[in-house]
Design a protein around this motif. Structure first.
Motif, PDB file in Angstrom:
ATOM      1  N   HIS A  39      58.317  81.962  28.653  1.00 22.92           N
ATOM      2  CA  HIS A  39      57.572  82.228  29.879  1.00 22.92           C
ATOM      3  C   HIS A  39      58.403  81.807  31.084  1.00 22.92           C
ATOM      4  O   HIS A  39      59.174  80.849  31.020  1.00 22.92           O
ATOM      5  CB  HIS A  39      56.246  81.447  29.876  1.00 22.92           C
ATOM      6  N   ALA A  40      58.224  82.497  32.177  1.00 27.74           N
ATOM      7  CA  ALA A  40      58.958  82.151  33.396  1.00 27.74           C
ATOM      8  C   ALA A  40      58.493  80.793  33.903  1.00 27.74           C
ATOM      9  O   ALA A  40      57.296  80.522  33.968  1.00 27.74           O
ATOM     10  CB  ALA A  40      58.721  83.219  34.456  1.00 27.74           C
ATOM     11  N   ASP A  41      59.449  79.940  34.194  1.00 31.15           N
ATOM     12  CA  ASP A  41      59.195  78.686  34.888  1.00 31.15           C
ATOM     13  C   ASP A  41      58.268  77.697  34.169  1.00 31.15           C
ATOM     14  O   ASP A  41      57.332  77.185  34.779  1.00 31.15           O
ATOM     15  CB  ASP A  41      58.628  79.010  36.259  1.00 31.15           C
ATOM     16  N   PRO A  42      58.474  77.416  32.885  1.00 32.64           N
ATOM     17  CA  PRO A  42      57.630  76.401  32.241  1.00 32.64           C
ATOM     18  C   PRO A  42      57.989  75.014  32.763  1.00 32.64           C
ATOM     19  O   PRO A  42      59.075  74.792  33.290  1.00 32.64           O
ATOM     20  CB  PRO A  42      57.997  76.525  30.760  1.00 32.64           C
ATOM     21  N   VAL A  43      57.058  74.085  32.628  1.00 30.64           N
ATOM     22  CA  VAL A  43      57.326  72.698  33.001  1.00 30.64           C
ATOM     23  C   VAL A  43      57.093  71.832  31.768  1.00 30.64           C
ATOM     24  O   VAL A  43      56.115  72.021  31.041  1.00 30.64           O
ATOM     25  CB  VAL A  43      56.463  72.232  34.199  1.00 30.64           C
ATOM     26  N   ILE A  44      58.018  70.922  31.512  1.00 32.98           N
ATOM     27  CA  ILE A  44      57.910  69.995  30.387  1.00 32.98           C
ATOM     28  C   ILE A  44      57.337  68.690  30.914  1.00 32.98           C
ATOM     29  O   ILE A  44      57.846  68.128  31.887  1.00 32.98           O
ATOM     30  CB  ILE A  44      59.283  69.745  29.732  1.00 32.98           C
ATOM     31  N   ILE A  45      56.270  68.195  30.259  1.00 30.28           N
ATOM     32  CA  ILE A  45      55.623  66.948  30.662  1.00 30.28           C
ATOM     33  C   ILE A  45      55.548  66.035  29.441  1.00 30.28           C
ATOM     34  O   ILE A  45      54.966  66.406  28.422  1.00 30.28           O
ATOM     35  CB  ILE A  45      54.208  67.193  31.220  1.00 30.28           C
ATOM     36  N   GLY A  46      56.127  64.835  29.557  1.00 32.22           N
ATOM     37  CA  GLY A  46      56.093  63.853  28.481  1.00 32.22           C
ATOM     38  C   GLY A  46      55.061  62.786  28.749  1.00 32.22           C
ATOM     39  O   GLY A  46      54.848  62.379  29.898  1.00 32.22           O
ATOM     40  N   ILE A  47      54.407  62.315  27.697  1.00 24.33           N
ATOM     41  CA  ILE A  47      53.412  61.250  27.805  1.00 24.33           C
ATOM     42  C   ILE A  47      54.135  59.912  27.679  1.00 24.33           C
ATOM     43  O   ILE A  47      54.900  59.708  26.731  1.00 24.33           O
ATOM     44  CB  ILE A  47      52.326  61.394  26.716  1.00 24.33           C
ATOM     45  N   HIS A  48      53.883  58.985  28.650  1.00 21.83           N
ATOM     46  CA  HIS A  48      54.519  57.665  28.591  1.00 21.83           C
ATOM     47  C   HIS A  48      54.203  57.024  27.261  1.00 21.83           C
ATOM     48  O   HIS A  48      53.088  57.117  26.797  1.00 21.83           O
ATOM     49  CB  HIS A  48      53.980  56.746  29.692  1.00 21.83           C
ATOM     50  N   THR A  49      55.064  56.371  26.622  1.00 27.33           N
ATOM     51  CA  THR A  49      56.475  56.167  26.857  1.00 27.33           C
ATOM     52  C   THR A  49      57.271  57.017  25.891  1.00 27.33           C
ATOM     53  O   THR A  49      58.246  57.657  26.282  1.00 27.33           O
ATOM     54  CB  THR A  49      56.832  54.667  26.692  1.00 27.33           C
ATOM     55  N   GLY A  50      56.872  57.022  24.640  1.00 26.76           N
ATOM     56  CA  GLY A  50      57.623  57.771  23.626  1.00 26.76           C
ATOM     57  C   GLY A  50      57.682  59.258  23.893  1.00 26.76           C
ATOM     58  O   GLY A  50      58.712  59.898  23.684  1.00 26.76           O
ATOM     59  N   GLY A  51      56.599  59.844  24.370  1.00 25.33           N
ATOM     60  CA  GLY A  51      56.595  61.264  24.684  1.00 25.33           C
ATOM     61  C   GLY A  51      57.555  61.603  25.810  1.00 25.33           C
ATOM     62  O   GLY A  51      58.172  62.669  25.821  1.00 25.33           O
TER      63      GLY A  51
END
Length: 181
Positions: A39-51
């Motif tokens: 998909h155009a322009d995805p954003v990756i978001i990690g969950i603190h801390t390990g993610g």
């Protein structure tokens, strides 16, 4: 295509390493290339801390256009009153709006599903994504909510009594099975 289930049996020690964590991350990045990154322009978001650690490692492999974000779900947990105030609550940082974007939500270990539910609640406080793709380094038994990852590095279908999956890091990342009596 989902990865086959792998049964992980401890060797009798208190801490046992999983297979090569870097190889698991490579496999996850390949799977994400076919799902969320199309998909155009995805954003990756990690969950603190390990993610967040796993999200960083995946971003190095995928080189997304948008910078990665991080979220802390401490105040969104439904068991917050039982846990009490977490002493190291970190602010969430979403570098771009999530409205109408594909969000690749990343965590280290999926257990009950409550962390993921809390993370989705927080993401929706920031806007309405087009889609959320869930990527986790490992899953383990004990789901309490009907949450299933789209991409998973290691599936663990049984654990010995007192067994916990932990991610140590951030450099190097090392997935271990710890057994407590």
């Amino acid at each position: 295509m989902p990865w086959p289930l792998r049964r992980f049996l401890p060797t009798g020690s208190a801490v046992t390493d999983f297979p090569d964590t870097e190889a698991l991350l490579d496999r996850m990045a390949a799977d994400l290339s076919g799902i969320g990154m199309t998909h155009a322009d995805p954003v990756i978001i990690g969950i603190h801390t390990g993610g967040a650690w796993v999200a960083d490692a995946l971003a190095q492999r995928l080189t997304p256009a948008a910078p990665i974000g991080t979220i802390d779900i401490s105040f969104y947990r439904d068991d917050f009153s039982r846990m009490g105030l977490h002493p190291q609550v970190k602010p969430s940082h979403l570098p771009v709006p999530v409205d109408n974007r594909v969000v690749i939500l990343v965590d280290d270990v999926l257990h009950t599903g409550r962390t993921i539910r809390a993370a989705m609640n927080e993401i929706f406080d920031y806007g309405r994504p087009e889609r959320i793709v869930l990527a986790v380094l490992a899953t383990r038994p004990g789901r309490e909510l009907p949450i299933t990852p789209d991409v998973v590095g290691q599936v663990v279908d049984t654990l010995p009594p007192g067994g916990h999956i932990r991610l140590n890091g951030p450099d190097p990342l090392r997935l271990t099975l710890e057994i407590t009596a």
